[in-house]
Design an enzyme around this catalytic site. Structure first.
Site, mmCIF file in Angstrom:
data_model
loop_
_atom_site.group_PDB
_atom_site.id
_atom_site.type_symbol
_atom_site.label_atom_id
_atom_site.label_comp_id
_atom_site.label_asym_id
_atom_site.label_seq_id
_atom_site.Cartn_x
_atom_site.Cartn_y
_atom_site.Cartn_z
ATOM 1 N N GLU A 1 3.396 -13.262 -1.544
ATOM 2 C CA GLU A 1 2.865 -14.478 -2.133
ATOM 3 C C GLU A 1 3.084 -14.353 -3.638
ATOM 4 O O GLU A 1 2.711 -13.333 -4.230
ATOM 5 C CB GLU A 1 1.365 -14.583 -1.821
ATOM 6 N N ARG B 1 -1.589 -0.064 5.532
ATOM 7 C CA ARG B 1 -1.227 -0.319 4.141
ATOM 8 C C ARG B 1 -1.306 0.988 3.349
ATOM 9 O O ARG B 1 -1.983 1.937 3.732
ATOM 10 C CB ARG B 1 -2.098 -1.398 3.522
ATOM 11 N N LYS C 1 -3.345 -7.239 -5.775
ATOM 12 C CA LYS C 1 -2.849 -8.082 -6.866
ATOM 13 C C LYS C 1 -3.988 -8.738 -7.630
ATOM 14 O O LYS C 1 -3.925 -8.895 -8.844
ATOM 15 C CB LYS C 1 -1.918 -9.162 -6.300
HETATM 16 P P1 ATP Z 1 -2.544 -7.990 -2.352
HETATM 17 O O1 ATP Z 1 -3.824 -7.727 -1.630
HETATM 18 O O2 ATP Z 1 -2.177 -6.934 -3.317
HETATM 19 O O3 ATP Z 1 -2.445 -9.353 -2.930
HETATM 20 P P2 ATP Z 1 -1.104 -8.977 -0.204
HETATM 21 O O4 ATP Z 1 -0.964 -8.372 1.130
HETATM 22 O O5 ATP Z 1 -1.983 -10.160 -0.300
HETATM 23 O O6 ATP Z 1 -1.472 -7.868 -1.219
HETATM 24 P P3 ATP Z 1 1.410 -10.222 -0.216
HETATM 25 O O7 ATP Z 1 2.166 -10.779 -1.350
HETATM 26 O O8 ATP Z 1 0.865 -11.177 0.784
HETATM 27 O O9 ATP Z 1 0.252 -9.368 -0.827
HETATM 28 O O10 ATP Z 1 2.218 -9.056 0.499
HETATM 29 C C1 ATP Z 1 3.571 -9.109 0.847
HETATM 30 C C2 ATP Z 1 3.825 -8.049 1.877
HETATM 31 O O11 ATP Z 1 3.524 -6.767 1.371
HETATM 32 C C3 ATP Z 1 2.966 -8.261 3.111
HETATM 33 O O12 ATP Z 1 3.758 -8.105 4.266
HETATM 34 C C4 ATP Z 1 1.921 -7.196 2.992
HETATM 35 O O13 ATP Z 1 1.465 -6.799 4.250
HETATM 36 C C5 ATP Z 1 2.656 -6.089 2.251
HETATM 37 N N1 ATP Z 1 1.717 -5.259 1.499
HETATM 38 C C6 ATP Z 1 0.825 -5.665 0.582
HETATM 39 N N2 ATP Z 1 0.087 -4.636 0.128
HETATM 40 C C7 ATP Z 1 0.522 -3.532 0.771
HETATM 41 C C8 ATP Z 1 0.155 -2.150 0.755
HETATM 42 N N3 ATP Z 1 -0.819 -1.695 -0.022
HETATM 43 N N4 ATP Z 1 0.834 -1.308 1.565
HETATM 44 C C9 ATP Z 1 1.820 -1.751 2.350
HETATM 45 N N5 ATP Z 1 2.215 -3.032 2.418
HETATM 46 C C10 ATP Z 1 1.573 -3.926 1.651
HETATM 47 MG MG MG Z 2 -1.804 -12.082 0.455
#
Ligand code: ATP
Ligand code: MG
Length: 570
Positions: free
Chosen positions: A42, A268, A278
């Site tokens: 995102e 994760r 983020k």
């Molecule tokens: P955040 O909580 O940091 O915003 P998010 O999962 O909301 O992380 P996205 O932009 O939706 O962020 O993530 C893009 C991809 O990266 C998704 O497939 C998510 O599962 C993966 N991802 C995000 N954080 C991690 C992590 N700590 N370890 C492994 N994969 C991750």
């Molecule tokens: Mg997200």
């Protein structure tokens, strides 16, 4: 000096449960034996080290199975998203060494299709427009222990739903007054299945579609359909989406989509002494606890890059930590190990005095400059040699002189000898102090018969680094420590009334120190932003983008050894 060896680290592939699933699918000719993955960020912040794991996994699998991987922006929350984030994400993925298929994709590319699918759901009696207020909807939803109640709008006629949804789209209703919901099961033990919202009204401009839409699809509805439209075969996501998988499958089962991808969840990445969210990283930036998304203390890909991490070191790290179904916390020292190992092999050696103390060699004539040759790497002759310049006035590091030396001290003190690295043995004859009693200069003599050979009749154990006073370059050296002073700033903040920002209380106040008056050996005069060096006895450093011809600026990437573990752990 070049760092061309920088990106050549080979990583070995270890099998994991996702590879086992793919191997089985290929053996069964599922998806015609193809592998199509996607990385779906995102665009609401910069990518962090957790994303690097996901990128390496998705793009890595596509590479290894001769498949393709899409970069798709999951852009269904226009109020939080920004073009700046889109650009940074593209840059980071490319920098990590991966290529996405075709153009980068956006979930918003499919808004029309998603809208058409929603109409199909309504026509099939599988979705309805609900006019409960958000508060009412919350009470109707029930709880973990209590079933929900059907919305009074659940049995509206299909015609009425079509009409209301059309008017939602035309902007007739206020935000929050109506939503489109999937008609599933208000009594489901899985709350995600209790008639989840699939469209909401947001009267806000979107960075890709402008003002074309005032209704936006929800993430769960959008994600599975985008995957299906793109023909993704294996849709990898983190464990918190496990409970969303029934909804992922439900949506695809109701509709005639081009394919039905398989969602697979993995753990994760969590790292100690930092946060990987983020939202929290954005708070650090917005509240100016750090200097920006690319602050070298940040666990963002851009921060790690500026700190001196290389793409190969992050890929190596992702491979080492592996892919599992069990959440855990990885030690920060694992990440540091990966870059240290790479730089030990690839970084040319140099001398830089971080905290200079002037030394005058009174046995050296006033304007004699002697060129000395030193290897750029002790174990790799192919990296060539560099020229050092020996002069009458030098700098050594303050920490290499003690007026009252502790027992077995091997560095400099009055009346004792040390070797200047790659140069002569010198003896301290006298120290000069200022009015405050601080040592400001050492007067030394040198033994002219000790260049490249041991002194006669005595042993000199200590070797210290040095630079010439005139034949050296001014440098600012930035030293970084852990950003947080506790292992898990997130869980330390748990149950606090201000859980969302309480993690800030655990920021390490000493995470950033600058050595303003450092001096680097003359061979570094031409060093360019991004070049990496081992400063002998000090650690691995990279030239920062703030560097100029007037003053070099270095970031310490990592120390020579893992000293943190020894001094900070119980
Ligand atoms: P955040 O909580 O940091 O915003 P998010 O999962 O909301 O992380 P996205 O932009 O939706 O962020 O993530 C893009 C991809 O990266 C998704 O497939 C998510 O599962 C993966 N991802 C995000 N954080 C991690 C992590 N700590 N370890 C492994 N994969 C991750
Ligand atoms: Mg997200």
């Amino acid at each position: 000096m070049s760092n061309s060896a920088k990106d050549t680290l080979e990583t070995k592939t270890v099998s994991n449960f996702i590879r086992h699933i793919i191997d089985k699918d290929i053996a069964n000719h599922k998806n015609k034996g193809q592998v199509v993955t996607r990385f779906p960020p995102e665009p609401n912040g910069y990518l962090h080290i957790g994303h690097a794991k996901s990128i390496c996994l998705n793009f890595g699998l596509a590479q290894d199975y001769n498949g393709v991987c899409n970069l798709r922006f999951d852009d269904t929350n226009p109020e939080k998203e920004d073009e700046e984030y889109i650009e940074s994400i593209k840059k980071d993925v490319t920098w990590l060494g991966f290529e996405w298929q075709d153009e980068a994709k956006f979930a918003s590319n499919y808004f029309t299709q998603l809208h058409d699918y929603a109409i199909e759901l309504i026509k099939a009696g599988k979705a309805y427009v609900c006019s409960l207020s958000p508060d009412e909807a919350r009470t109707y939803r029930g709880s973990l222990t209590e079933a929900g109640k059907n919305s009074p709008y659940r049995d509206q006629s299909i015609e009425e739903n079509l009409d209301l949804f059309a008017r939602m789209k035309q902007g007739e209703f206020d935000e929050g007054s109506k939503v489109l919901r999937a008609k599933i099961d208000m009594a489901s033990p899985n709350i995600n299945m209790r008639d989840p919202i699939i469209y909401r009204i947001r009267k806000i401009e979107h960075h890709q579609t402008g003002n074309e839409w005032c209704i936006y699809p929800m993430y769960d509805y959008t994600h599975c359909l985008s995957d299906a439209i793109e023909g993704i075969t294996h849709s990898l996501c983190t464990l918190e989406f496990e409970d969303h998988r029934p909804l992922y499958d439900w949506v695809l089962d109701q509709l005639e989509t081009p394919s039905h991808p398989q969602q697979i969840e993995f753990a994760r990445l969590n790292i100690n002494y930092t946060v990987t969210s983020k939202r929290k990283l954005k708070l650090l930036v917005d509240d100016e606890h750090v200097l920006g998304w690319d602050d070298p203390r940040m666990p963002t890909i851009s921060g790690l890059r500026r700190r001196g991490y290389t793409p190969a070191s992050l890929r190596d790290f992702s491979e080492r930590i592996g892919v599992t179904k069990v959440d855990g916390v990885v030690d920060m020292s694992t990440l540091e190990f990966c870059i240290r190992e790479e730089l030990d092999r690839s970084a040319p050696r140099a001398m830089c005095v971080l905290n200079p103390l002037k030394v005058t060699i009174n046995s050296w004539s006033e304007d004699e400059i002697q060129e000395l040759s030193a290897p750029c790497h002790p174990k790799d002759e192919s990296m060539g040699r560099r020229t050092l310049k020996m002069t009458r006035t030098l700098y050594i590091d303050r920490s290499d002189f003690e007026e009252v030396p502790p027992p077995k001290y091997k560095r400099l003190t009055v009346g004792k000898e040390v070797r200047l690295r790659n140069s002569y043995v010198i003896k301290c004859e006298q120290m000069i102090k200022d009015d405050q009693g601080e040592v400001i200069e050492l007067i030394c003599s040198h033994d002219a018969n000790t260049l490249g050979k041991k002194p006669e009749g005595r042993k000199v154990q200590g070797v210290i680094h040095w630079v010439s006073e005139q034949q050296s370059v001014a440098a600012q050296v930035r030293l970084y420590e852990r950003l947080f002073s506790v292992e898990n700033p997130d869980s330390s903040a748990k149950n606090h009334e201000d859980e969302d920002s309480h993690f800030l209380d655990f920021l390490n106040p000493d995470s950033f120190n600058t050595m303003q008056n450092a001096r680097a050996e003359i061979s570094l005069a031409e060093a360019q932003s991004g070049d990496a060096f081992q400063f002998e006895r000090e650690g691995y450093f990279t030239v920062d983008q703030d560097s100029s011809t007037k003053q070099l600026v270095f970031n310490r990437t990592v120390s020579l050894r893992d000293s943190w573990a020894k001094t900070n752990k119980k």
